[in-house]
Design a protein around this motif. Structure first.
Motif, PDB file in Angstrom:
ATOM      1  N   ASP A 286      -5.376  39.001  -8.472  1.00 42.98           N
ATOM      2  CA  ASP A 286      -4.920  37.974  -7.533  1.00 42.98           C
ATOM      3  C   ASP A 286      -5.595  38.129  -6.174  1.00 42.98           C
ATOM      4  N   TYR A 287      -5.773  39.365  -5.726  1.00 47.51           N
ATOM      5  CA  TYR A 287      -6.467  39.597  -4.457  1.00 47.51           C
ATOM      6  C   TYR A 287      -7.904  39.086  -4.514  1.00 47.51           C
ATOM      7  N   TRP A 288      -8.559  39.289  -5.652  1.00 47.73           N
ATOM      8  CA  TRP A 288      -9.928  38.786  -5.795  1.00 47.73           C
ATOM      9  C   TRP A 288      -9.947  37.261  -5.766  1.00 47.73           C
ATOM     10  N   GLN A 290      -7.926  35.344  -4.193  1.00 47.78           N
ATOM     11  CA  GLN A 290      -7.690  34.918  -2.817  1.00 47.78           C
ATOM     12  C   GLN A 290      -8.750  35.446  -1.850  1.00 47.78           C
ATOM     13  N   GLN A 291      -9.647  36.310  -2.363  1.00 45.00           N
ATOM     14  CA  GLN A 291     -10.653  36.966  -1.517  1.00 45.00           C
ATOM     15  C   GLN A 291      -9.998  37.722  -0.359  1.00 45.00           C
ATOM     16  N   ASP A 292      -8.851  38.335  -0.655  1.00 45.46           N
ATOM     17  CA  ASP A 292      -8.096  39.074   0.353  1.00 45.46           C
ATOM     18  C   ASP A 292      -8.421  40.561   0.239  1.00 45.46           C
ATOM     19  N   LEU A 293      -9.579  40.942   0.764  1.00 41.36           N
ATOM     20  CA  LEU A 293     -10.019  42.333   0.649  1.00 41.36           C
ATOM     21  C   LEU A 293      -9.233  43.258   1.564  1.00 41.36           C
ATOM     22  N   THR A 294      -8.645  42.702   2.611  1.00 41.09           N
ATOM     23  CA  THR A 294      -7.837  43.538   3.517  1.00 41.09           C
ATOM     24  C   THR A 294      -6.600  44.077   2.796  1.00 41.09           C
ATOM     25  N   ARG A 295      -5.870  43.181   2.128  1.00 40.26           N
ATOM     26  CA  ARG A 295      -4.691  43.617   1.375  1.00 40.26           C
ATOM     27  C   ARG A 295      -5.087  44.492   0.197  1.00 40.26           C
ATOM     28  N   MET A 296      -6.235  44.200  -0.410  1.00 38.78           N
ATOM     29  CA  MET A 296      -6.694  45.029  -1.522  1.00 38.78           C
ATOM     30  C   MET A 296      -6.988  46.450  -1.049  1.00 38.78           C
ATOM     31  N   ASP A 298      -5.661  47.961   1.493  1.00 40.65           N
ATOM     32  CA  ASP A 298      -4.386  48.608   1.800  1.00 40.65           C
ATOM     33  C   ASP A 298      -3.698  49.071   0.519  1.00 40.65           C
TER      34      ASP A 298
END
Length: 494
Positions: A286-288, A290-296, A298
């Motif tokens: 899901d992080y990929w 959303q391209q949410d590398l910050t949360r990934m 963490d």
């Protein structure tokens, strides 16, 4: 609750019950009832048959899960998908069987020191591989139909319970060893039979071929994907089984029995990491998305820290009480695997602590690198076993696993950092390792009492109290503080 949630919950329960049952079965029950060389023979037969079946399957187990949605249509029998899923692997099985029979002199040469034990069962491996292949294909079909909990129950619980029953019958003299082995092989046939009956029961046993199946997806596409899956599956299988086969070939089946028992004792360490990975896989995907590398990043750090806390505690608990664990088996010859347990646990601990790196790679746009890492790990594992088993015996096999796991996880961790600038380590990790060392030392200093059980209880109490207390005092892992607060609020007497 939808079907996916129900199946997921059932699979989780079955998985952990099966893992616990498998641990008790292989680490305690079978060693008490079978000699080391007898366990070594059965494990060797299973490993050979599993590799045999994987090659014959041509990766179609993965094909069944990946492409079934394109064929799904119950009214048309899913366009004849099941006959296709079974048919091509049957052709592969014919080819692999011919090679296996022609290669008999070569295979037997590897086990010439155990020929009296292995020779009578060489041809039985063909049947064992056939049933293993059929079951794996039917299992993938049921998973695609969202009926995965049934096969999980059959394999993880049913087969293990029946294996215990057979071992007890052998231990009481009601079966000869030859009868035990044949009955053990028959369990795989039984798995296929009950799976077929279940498919018939739910109305999904569609065995009539349908030419339309070739128009839904090109055969070339299915075979191509299967080839990729075969390479990935084989590399994973080599990683998990080659040490067992090489111990039997380079030493003897008795050493295999001792080694596999040690390996299963060390699998207790895997339980928290498997639970963590079940959560991590969909989250990372899901992080990929959303391209949410910050949360990934963490999550990567928090998962590594939590894995370190849980892994170190379990590793110390097992390592400090190995005398008690082997005492439960009741056969001194198995205690020769104690050093192997420690080395294998170190490898599993390193893999578990850094294991999220593999999930990050496999869910990322650069997922094909995961195959490169797995193939590299397979090659490294084979080479190290070839080098270390002759001079060091089963300790060499365990050391090979430790070194291979360490090398590949360093490579994966570096790759994730290089490609995505994420790394999971912080000063908290060093603090947790220091606390683990202090708690381990405190428990190790507990004197040995006349009762092994009381020694185990006292060491475990000292380990738990010291480890937990220091974690709470230093706040090395915030999750531990939160868990402690929730526990106090729920059970603390007001």
């Amino acid at each position: 609750m939808g079907i996916l949630q129900r199946q997921g919950l059932r699979n989780t329960v079955i998985s952990y019950v099966g893992l616990g049952l498998g641990f008790v079965n292989t680490a305690f029950v079978l060693p008490r009832l079978l000699a080391p060389d007898e366990i070594g023979l059965t494990r060797t037969l299973v490993q050979i048959a599993t590799i045999y079946a994987q090659v014959a399957a041509l990766g179609f187990g993965s094909v069944g899960i990946r492409f079934f949605p394109y064929f799904r249509n119950r009214e048309t029998g899913h366009h004849g998908f099941l006959p296709l899923l079974l048919g091509l692997p049957m052709l592969g099985f014919g080819v692999v069987t011919a090679l296996y029979l022609l290669g008999r002199p070569l295979v037997l040469r590897q086990y010439e020191h155990e020929s009296a034990l292995f020779n009578p069962y060489y041809f039985w491996v063909v049947l064992l591989a056939f049933f293993t292949l059929l079951y794996s294909l039917l299992e993938s079909y049921l998973r695609a139909l969202y009926h995965s909990s049934f096969t999980a129950f059959v394999q993880d619980i049913g087969q293990r319970v029946l294996t215990i029953i057979l071992a007890v019958l052998y231990g009481k003299g009601l079966l000869s060893f030859h009868e035990f082995v044949l009955a053990f092989i028959s369990l795989y046939a039984f798995n296929v039979l009950v799976t077929v009956l279940y498919l018939l029961y739910i109305g999904e046993l569609h065995l009539r071929p349908n030419a339309a199946v070739l128009r839904v997806q090109p055969l070339k596409t299915l075979v191509g994907y299967g080839g990729f899956a075969l390479l990935s599956n084989m590399s994973g299988l080599i990683i998990t089984s080659i040490d067992t086969l090489m111990v039997g070939a380079q030493i003897n089946f008795a050493a295999t029995g001792v080694y596999t028992t040690a390996a299963y004792i060390s699998t207790a360490l895997v339980i928290p990491f498997r639970a963590l990975n079940k959560i991590a896989f969909p989250l990372l995907a899901d992080y990929w998305k959303q391209q949410d590398l910050t949360r990934m990043a963490d999550f990567y750090r928090r998962a590594t820290r939590l894995g370190t806390v849980l892994g170190c505690y379990l590793a110390l608990g097992i390592g400090l009480n190995l005398d008690f664990i082997y005492g439960l088996i009741g056969k001194p010859e198995y205690a020769a695997g104690a050093v192997s347990v420690l080395l294998l646990m170190a490898g599993r601990l390193i893999d578990g602590i850094t294991g999220v790196n593999g999930l990050i790679v496999v869910t990322s746009p650069r997922y094909r690198f995961d195959l490169i890492f797995n193939l590299s790990l397979a090659v490294i594992t084979v080479v190290l076993n070839l080098v270390l088993i002759p001079p060091m015996g089963i300790t060499g096999a365990a050391l090979a696993t430790l070194l291979a796991m360490t090398a590949i996880n360093i490579a994966r961790t570096w790759f994730v950092w290089y490609a995505y600038r994420m790394q999971p380590f912080s000063m908290r990790i060093l603090l947790v390792l220091g606390i683990a060392a202090a708690a381990g030392l405190a428990a190790w200093l507990v004197p040995t009492l006349p009762s092994a059980f009381l020694t185990m209880v006292l060491r475990s109490a000292v380990l738990t109290g010291t480890y937990g207390g220091l974690l709470l005092l230093t706040n090395a892992e915030p999750e531990v503080i939160q868990l402690w607060q929730k526990t106090r609020s729920r059970f603390w007497l007001k």
